[in-house]
Write an enzyme that holds these catalytic residues in place. Structure first.
Site: not given
Ligand code: AMP
Length: 417
Positions: A219, A398, A36, A375
């Site tokens: 999610k 974000g 950064r 990230g």
């Molecule tokens: P997000 O913060 O929603 O962008 O999600 C990122 C996280 O999603 C990372 O820590 C990944 O480990 C997790 N992730 C990706 N694929 C899977 C999966 N199949 N099962 C559980 N977690 C996952």
């Protein structure tokens, strides 16, 4: 009126710039990743080379008041190295008048962490847990009132204002948004902000088609806003990672122990219908890598993601899905990637995510415009050594997500209006 940093006449002027020096520090206060800070060098150099003086303001961490650990004094030696000159430090951002007055053209002054003051974020601090609604309201009104004075003080130091902190552009804080109105004819974006806005607009506003978005992560609830907003811009959408299982369960599949948001299943089905109505081709993989434990030495196998046995969970994209996605990506002229397509923190489950990083580098070489943000995806392209082989790596997690959702970011609005 908004000015342009490349053409603005900084000679003889003091410029106050909101930068993002929120860098990670170890226990010895050494910077462990200076990305950064390095990214802000072109903006800082521009002011100095054009004969101006530079006042820098930033936050560091999430202090709840004055905290030695979060002092920006720790970053001064490295900033001096990056700029090749000495840098002054004001240990109270609200009491820097004398140092500002003494500042000569070509010199740099860093103000202490803005978040040592609650007024920067405009949120009351130290409220008792059992505070009544009345008390909360009064505390909020009080901090808003003193925020005006806080911002006025910062504005009084300078002749012009630069916002180069994309990472906090989605926050309507004192230094990121409110201050801009004190410089109606002398406010501008720095080069980081300019670059980020240009790159994202190139994907969502003026893209070359076909456009493909790869959206991964755990999610659906946190990504739904982007997914639906992107339907207006993209031709193809690849959905990967943990989100997939909510779709598959909603479609009647067996997902074993895979991550799932049961309360989002309706929404998942609606999203599929919306994609169809908008003519967006949705790619939800048909096979996945499943594991019998959430660890690097788990047993793994390939499985249809409608038939995952109990005791197993989907953890990564399968080679068959990656092959389909590869074809889509190689035929795309614009690609956006946000979010890992597997549990990439566990090396055994990182193959899919790493492959996406590789495919983006390949697509870029073939002439596609590729933007990576968030990230985890940024970490994946960096770890794989592809950060310089994609068109643009966004620094603001974000902020980028909100911009992609079509939200007008306060930091951008304040400069433009
Ligand atoms: P997000 O913060 O929603 O962008 O999600 C990122 C996280 O999603 C990372 O820590 C990944 O480990 C997790 N992730 C990706 N694929 C899977 C999966 N199949 N099962 C559980 N977690 C996952």
């Amino acid at each position: 009126m908004q000015q342009n940093i490349s053409t603005y006449d900084f000679a003889g002027k003091k410029a106050i710039a909101r930068v993002d020096f929120n860098v990670p520090l170890n226990e010895k206060f050494e910077i462990t990743d200076d990305t950064r800070m390095r990214a802000a060098v072109p903006t800082m150099k521009k002011v100095l080379e054009k004969g101006g003086a530079l006042i820098l303001m930033s936050h560091l961490g999430r202090p709840k008041g004055v905290t030695e650990k979060f002092s920006l004094k720790h970053i001064i030696p490295h900033l001096e190295e990056l700029l090749g000159q000495s840098v002054k430090f004001a240990d109270d951002c609200q009491a820097a008048d004398e140092q500002v007055a003494a500042l000569q053209m070509g010199e740099v002054l860093v103000l202490e962490n803005l978040r040592f003051y609650a007024e920067e974020e405009g949120k009351p601090r130290g409220l008792a847990e059992d505070a009544t609604d009345e008390e909360k309201k009064a505390a909020k009104a009080a901090v808003k009132e003193s925020q005006k004075k806080f911002v006025e003080k910062l504005a009084s130091y300078a002749d012009c204002y630069i916002n180069d902190a994309f990472g906090t552009a989605h926050r309507a804080h004192g230094s990121t948004a409110l201050i801009a109105k004190y410089f109606p004819n002398d406010k501008m974006f720095g080069y980081i902000m300019e670059g980020e806005i240009k790159a994202i607009d190139k994907v969502v506003k003026t893209p070359e088609h076909p456009v493909t978005a790869i959206i991964g992560g755990s999610k659906i609830s946190s990504k739904i806003g982007i997914i639906e907003h992107l339907f207006d811009a993209v031709d193809n959408m690849i959905i990967g990672g943990g989100m997939v299982y909510t779709f598959k369960k909603a479609l009647g599949g067996k997902i074993g122990n895979s991550i799932c948001e049961d309360d989002q299943m309706e929404l998942a089905l609606e999203t599929m219908k919306k994609a169809e109505a908008k003519g967006v081709k949705l790619y939800l993989s048909s096979e996945v890598v499943i594991a019998d434990a959430f660890s690097n030495d788990a047993n793994t196998k390939i499985c249809s993601n409608m038939e995952i046995p109990d005791g197993w969970e989907g953890v990564d994209a399968a080679p068959s899905s990656l092959a389909v996605w590869e074809e889509v990506l190689m035929n795309s002229k614009t690609i956006l990637w946000n979010g890992p397509v597997g549990v990439f923190e566990i090396p055994a489950f990182a193959k899919g995510t790493n492959k996406i990083a590789e495919l983006l580098a390949k697509a870029t070489e073939n002439g596609a415009f590729t933007l990576v943000g968030g990230g985890d995806s940024v970490a994946a392209v960096t770890q794989m050594g592809f950060a310089n082989k994609v068109s643009y790596v966004s620094t603001g997690g974000g902020a980028m997500l909100e911009y992609l959702e079509g939200i007008e970011l306060p930091g951008i609005k304040a400069i433009r209006e």
